[in-house]
Design a protein around this motif. Structure first.
Motif, PDB file in Angstrom:
ATOM      1  N   GLU A 133      12.812  23.585  42.059  1.00  0.00           N
ATOM      2  CA  GLU A 133      12.335  22.206  42.199  1.00  0.00           C
ATOM      3  C   GLU A 133      12.944  21.285  41.143  1.00  0.00           C
ATOM      4  O   GLU A 133      13.653  20.338  41.469  1.00  0.00           O
ATOM      5  CB  GLU A 133      10.809  22.248  42.095  1.00  0.00           C
ATOM      6  CG  GLU A 133      10.135  20.915  42.250  1.00  0.00           C
ATOM      7  CD  GLU A 133       8.619  21.081  42.270  1.00  0.00           C
ATOM      8  OE1 GLU A 133       8.117  22.085  42.801  1.00  0.00           O
ATOM      9  OE2 GLU A 133       7.934  20.187  41.742  1.00  0.00           O
ATOM     10  N   GLY A 134      12.681  21.594  39.890  1.00  0.00           N
ATOM     11  CA  GLY A 134      13.205  20.748  38.820  1.00  0.00           C
ATOM     12  C   GLY A 134      12.820  21.349  37.494  1.00  0.00           C
ATOM     13  O   GLY A 134      11.944  22.207  37.429  1.00  0.00           O
ATOM     14  N   PHE A 176      15.080  27.499  34.913  1.00  0.00           N
ATOM     15  CA  PHE A 176      14.235  28.696  35.001  1.00  0.00           C
ATOM     16  C   PHE A 176      14.292  29.566  33.746  1.00  0.00           C
ATOM     17  O   PHE A 176      14.712  30.722  33.810  1.00  0.00           O
ATOM     18  CB  PHE A 176      14.619  29.520  36.243  1.00  0.00           C
ATOM     19  CG  PHE A 176      14.041  28.957  37.512  1.00  0.00           C
ATOM     20  CD1 PHE A 176      12.720  29.194  37.870  1.00  0.00           C
ATOM     21  CD2 PHE A 176      14.820  28.173  38.352  1.00  0.00           C
ATOM     22  CE1 PHE A 176      12.188  28.661  39.027  1.00  0.00           C
ATOM     23  CE2 PHE A 176      14.296  27.636  39.519  1.00  0.00           C
ATOM     24  CZ  PHE A 176      12.975  27.886  39.863  1.00  0.00           C
ATOM     25  N   ASN A 228      18.530  23.454  40.698  1.00  0.00           N
ATOM     26  CA  ASN A 228      17.288  22.756  41.021  1.00  0.00           C
ATOM     27  C   ASN A 228      17.586  21.541  41.886  1.00  0.00           C
ATOM     28  O   ASN A 228      18.709  21.020  41.874  1.00  0.00           O
ATOM     29  CB  ASN A 228      16.617  22.270  39.732  1.00  0.00           C
ATOM     30  CG  ASN A 228      15.790  23.356  39.057  1.00  0.00           C
ATOM     31  OD1 ASN A 228      15.005  24.020  39.717  1.00  0.00           O
ATOM     32  ND2 ASN A 228      15.984  23.523  37.765  1.00  0.00           N
ATOM     33  N   HIS A 263       7.575  29.634  45.569  1.00  0.00           N
ATOM     34  CA  HIS A 263       8.103  29.365  44.225  1.00  0.00           C
ATOM     35  C   HIS A 263       7.468  30.351  43.243  1.00  0.00           C
ATOM     36  O   HIS A 263       6.272  30.648  43.351  1.00  0.00           O
ATOM     37  CB  HIS A 263       7.753  27.921  43.848  1.00  0.00           C
ATOM     38  CG  HIS A 263       8.485  27.438  42.641  1.00  0.00           C
ATOM     39  ND1 HIS A 263       8.200  27.882  41.374  1.00  0.00           N
ATOM     40  CD2 HIS A 263       9.514  26.559  42.518  1.00  0.00           C
ATOM     41  CE1 HIS A 263       9.017  27.280  40.518  1.00  0.00           C
ATOM     42  NE2 HIS A 263       9.822  26.473  41.193  1.00  0.00           N
TER      43      HIS A 263
HETATM   44  N1  URA Z   1      10.676  25.483  38.131  1.00  0.00           N
HETATM   45  C1  URA Z   1      11.722  25.031  38.836  1.00  0.00           C
HETATM   46  O1  URA Z   1      11.601  24.706  39.998  1.00  0.00           O
HETATM   47  N2  URA Z   1      12.890  24.962  38.235  1.00  0.00           N
HETATM   48  C2  URA Z   1      13.078  25.334  36.985  1.00  0.00           C
HETATM   49  O2  URA Z   1      14.179  25.239  36.511  1.00  0.00           O
HETATM   50  C3  URA Z   1      11.970  25.827  36.281  1.00  0.00           C
HETATM   51  C4  URA Z   1      10.779  25.891  36.867  1.00  0.00           C
END
Ligand code: URA
Length: 161
Positions: free
Chosen positions: A12-13, A25, A51, A132
């Protein structure tokens, strides 16, 4: 990640840890993702991790459509360069973006879909949506773990095709 990776993960981000380190991550969800990758018989160095949005949304909220739009060219180019055999879409925002679908992740996960967003004549790329890792950590049930593992096994089989 590996620019020649056969497998790409799209999340996601960045969260707080990712924002501080400038790497995707690397927090708790990242640790679980690393374990999932190892369980697949791969290492983080052998896959490519990206992401949807490239900056941390305030208070970790879900990215707005405008924010997704602002980052989408970058992600599209990442996918174009890597041209993986398969993408594992982690969670609802990644799945919604890649499949341009508003169906729930529960309905979409577990079967193959196509990402058609490359150049007009570019290849469509196989996408396996799954939960996720951050969701999995919150809902760490046997059922959810089995579902994610089954999705990842399908991705492994696709890599070996
Ligand atoms: N969750 C995500 O979606 N991306 C990341 O980089 C870290 C946590």
């Amino acid at each position: 990640g590996d620019p020649d990776a056969g497998l790409m993960f799209v999340g996601e981000g960045p969260g707080r840890n990712e924002d501080e380190q400038g790497r995707p991550f690397v927090g708790r969800a990242g640790d679980l993702l690393s374990k999932m990758i190892v369980a697949m018989g791969l290492s983080r160095e052998q896959v490519y991790i990206a992401n949807i949005v490239k900056c941390r949304p305030p208070q970790n909220r879900t990215p707005t459509p405008h924010e997704v739009d602002a980052c989408s060219d970058y992600l599209r180019r990442q996918i174009m360069i890597i041209q993986p055999k398969a993408i594992v879409a982690l969670g609802a925002p990644a799945t919604k973006f890649l499949l341009d679908s508003s169906q729930s992740i529960g309905a979409l996960r577990g079967s193959w879909h196509k990402y058609e967003g490359l150049l007009p004549n570019g290849p469509a790329i196989d996408v396996m949506p799954t939960f996720h890792p951050a969701y999995l950590l919150r809902q760490y049930t046997t059922d959810n773990r089995k579902k994610v593992w089954s999705d990842l096994q399908q991705a492994m089989a696709r890599l070996e095709d």
